[in-house]
Design a protein around this motif. Structure first.
Motif, PDB file in Angstrom:
ATOM      1  N   SER B  32       0.837  -1.202   0.000  1.00 30.16           N
ATOM      2  CA  SER B  32       0.000   0.000   0.000  1.00 30.16           C
ATOM      3  C   SER B  32       0.874   1.257   0.000  1.00 30.16           C
ATOM      4  CB  SER B  32      -0.925   0.005   1.213  1.00 30.16           C
ATOM      5  OG  SER B  32      -1.539   1.259   1.354  1.00 30.16           O
ATOM      6  N   TYR B  33       1.926   1.222   0.799  1.00 25.29           N
ATOM      7  CA  TYR B  33       2.828   2.373   0.889  1.00 25.29           C
ATOM      8  C   TYR B  33       3.468   2.650  -0.474  1.00 25.29           C
ATOM      9  CZ  TYR B  33       6.615   5.383   2.468  1.00 25.29           C
ATOM     10  OH  TYR B  33       7.481   6.440   2.626  1.00 25.29           O
ATOM     11  N   GLN B  36       1.056   4.351  -2.596  1.00 22.29           N
ATOM     12  CA  GLN B  36       0.882   5.757  -2.197  1.00 22.29           C
ATOM     13  C   GLN B  36       1.962   6.635  -2.805  1.00 22.29           C
ATOM     14  OE1 GLN B  36       0.742   5.726   2.137  1.00 22.29           O
ATOM     15  NE2 GLN B  36      -0.537   3.921   2.000  1.00 22.29           N
ATOM     16  N   LEU B 125      -1.924  14.831   0.630  1.00 23.40           N
ATOM     17  CA  LEU B 125      -1.531  13.432   0.465  1.00 23.40           C
ATOM     18  C   LEU B 125      -0.143  13.163   1.026  1.00 23.40           C
ATOM     19  CD1 LEU B 125      -2.417  10.671  -0.637  1.00 23.40           C
ATOM     20  CD2 LEU B 125      -1.218  11.221  -2.751  1.00 23.40           C
ATOM     21  N   VAL B 129       0.727  10.280   3.655  1.00 33.78           N
ATOM     22  CA  VAL B 129       1.649   9.191   3.317  1.00 33.78           C
ATOM     23  C   VAL B 129       2.727   9.077   4.390  1.00 33.78           C
ATOM     24  CG1 VAL B 129       3.442   8.473   1.677  1.00 33.78           C
ATOM     25  CG2 VAL B 129       1.236   9.271   0.831  1.00 33.78           C
ATOM     26  N   ILE B 159      -6.540   5.154   3.891  1.00 36.11           N
ATOM     27  CA  ILE B 159      -5.656   5.789   2.909  1.00 36.11           C
ATOM     28  C   ILE B 159      -6.055   5.396   1.491  1.00 36.11           C
ATOM     29  CG2 ILE B 159      -3.821   4.050   2.789  1.00 36.11           C
ATOM     30  CD1 ILE B 159      -2.617   7.459   3.299  1.00 36.11           C
ATOM     31  N   GLU B 162      -8.416   7.881   0.092  1.00 35.04           N
ATOM     32  CA  GLU B 162      -7.684   9.088  -0.284  1.00 35.04           C
ATOM     33  C   GLU B 162      -7.005   8.901  -1.648  1.00 35.04           C
ATOM     34  OE1 GLU B 162      -7.762  11.651   1.966  1.00 35.04           O
ATOM     35  OE2 GLU B 162      -6.810  12.940   0.470  1.00 35.04           O
ATOM     36  N   MET B 163      -6.392   7.736  -1.800  1.00 35.40           N
ATOM     37  CA  MET B 163      -5.669   7.495  -3.051  1.00 35.40           C
ATOM     38  C   MET B 163      -6.611   7.413  -4.240  1.00 35.40           C
ATOM     39  SD  MET B 163      -2.465   5.091  -2.298  1.00 35.40           S
ATOM     40  CE  MET B 163      -3.357   3.675  -1.727  1.00 35.40           C
TER      41      MET B 163
END
Lengths: 92, 232
Positions: B32-33, B36, B125, B129, B159, B162-163
């Motif tokens: 996921s990171y 992002q 964002l 992050v 998150i 958001e993405m």
């Protein structure tokens, strides 16, 4: 209740606002069905300003899921029709 | 079902595609990171793109303004030389340019708004992050695999929304700049290949006519001077 205005971020709003938003949302459904672009734009702008006026913006450090998602203010009537048609805002 | 419900459904399906869950919670977090960071890069590129498009339109506007000033000067000179017909055609050309300039102004304002929104999005964002990165390390360090599952789910879902939002915002901004690019390329072409020159731009024929009158005037006054010198 957390509401996201797409492209602008999230707001925390009192749950009592939900009724008001529902009324506007129903009007939007009618206006899109009638293809009344002017009316649709007005109602969408009203929906968004209601959230902004009654809500407080969430700080960027809060990472939470929203209860409701409001489309961006510049969503065209054509795009709204696509959303109702189930094909979404942007092609995958 | 209302627009809000539909919008929520659209976003959910986007999110689910963006946050693939792995067997291993640590892997899910890292994946996921990584996503992002990719989305953040996309926003940065989006900001750069909108800024470039805006500059391009501003340049075009400046060019149009120059042409309009020139036509203005020509109209003034034509009036001084008592040629209302030439002044009129210069002003008519200027009018056509004015409507092009107004159109550009509207587009520039549009892009300015788009730019401000994307810059704010980028800021928001990148904060999220960074927070996610810290949280991810905490979750990895502090929780057992079973406990982590829940924490990971929470962190990744928040998150993920958001993405999905940012991803769509960037894509829509790109579509807008594409449309504007096409329009401004069309205007460039008009200005270059002389279609606009003909109707508006350079006003060369007006210039030629004025030069002729000026030259004729020059000969007349020279003649008068010579006559005076010769005392006739």
């Amino acid at each position: 209740m957390i509401i996201r205005i797409m492209g602008e971020g999230q707001y925390r709003v009192p749950s009592s606002l939900l009724d008001e938003l529902n009324v506007i949302d129903n009007r939007i459904v009618d206006l899109v069905a009638k293809e009344d672009e002017g009316g649709y734009k007005n109602e969408l702008a009203r929906l968004i300003s209601a959230v902004k006026e009654k809500g407080t913006p969430l700080g960027p450090e809060e990472i939470v899921e929203s209860d409701l998602i409001v489309p961006p203010e510049d969503l065209t009537l054509e795009e709204a029709e696509k959303i109702f048609g189930g094909s979404g805002l942007i092609e995958d | 079902m209302g627009l809000l419900n539909r919008m929520g459904t659209v976003m959910k399906s986007k999110m689910n595609r963006m946050v693939d869950r792995m067997e291993d919670p640590a892997e899910t977090l890292d994946y996921s990171y990584q996503k992002q960071l990719e989305v953040l890069q996309k926003v940065k590129r989006g900001v750069a793109e909108v800024t470039t498009s805006k500059k391009r339109l501003e340049l075009q506007k400046a060019k149009l303004m120059q042409s309009m000033d020139r036509l203005d000067d020509q109209a003034k000179e034509a009036i001084r030389l008592d040629r209302e017909d030439l002044a009129r055609s210069a002003l008519e050309r200027k009018n056509t340019l004015q409507s092009q300039a107004d159109d550009l102004d509207r587009q520039i304002v549009d892009l300015k708004g788009e730019q401000a929104k994307l810059v704010a999005t980028e800021r928001r964002l990148s904060t999220k992050v960074e927070i996610f990165r810290t949280r991810k390390e905490t979750i990895k360090a502090q929780y057992s695999a079973a406990e982590a599952q829940v924490k990971v789910s929470e962190a990744v879902t928040g998150i993920g929304e958001e993405m999905a939002d940012v991803g769509m915002a960037v894509q829509r901004a790109e579509e807008k700049t594409e449309t504007m690019k096409a329009r401004s390329a069309a205007l460039d072409e008009l200005m270059d290949d002389g279609t606009l020159k003909e109707v508006t731009g350079s006003g060369d024929d007006i210039d030629a006519e004025l030069a002729k009158i000026r030259a004729a005037g020059g000969v007349d006054s020279e003649l008068a001077r010579l006559k005076a010198e010769e005392g006739r």
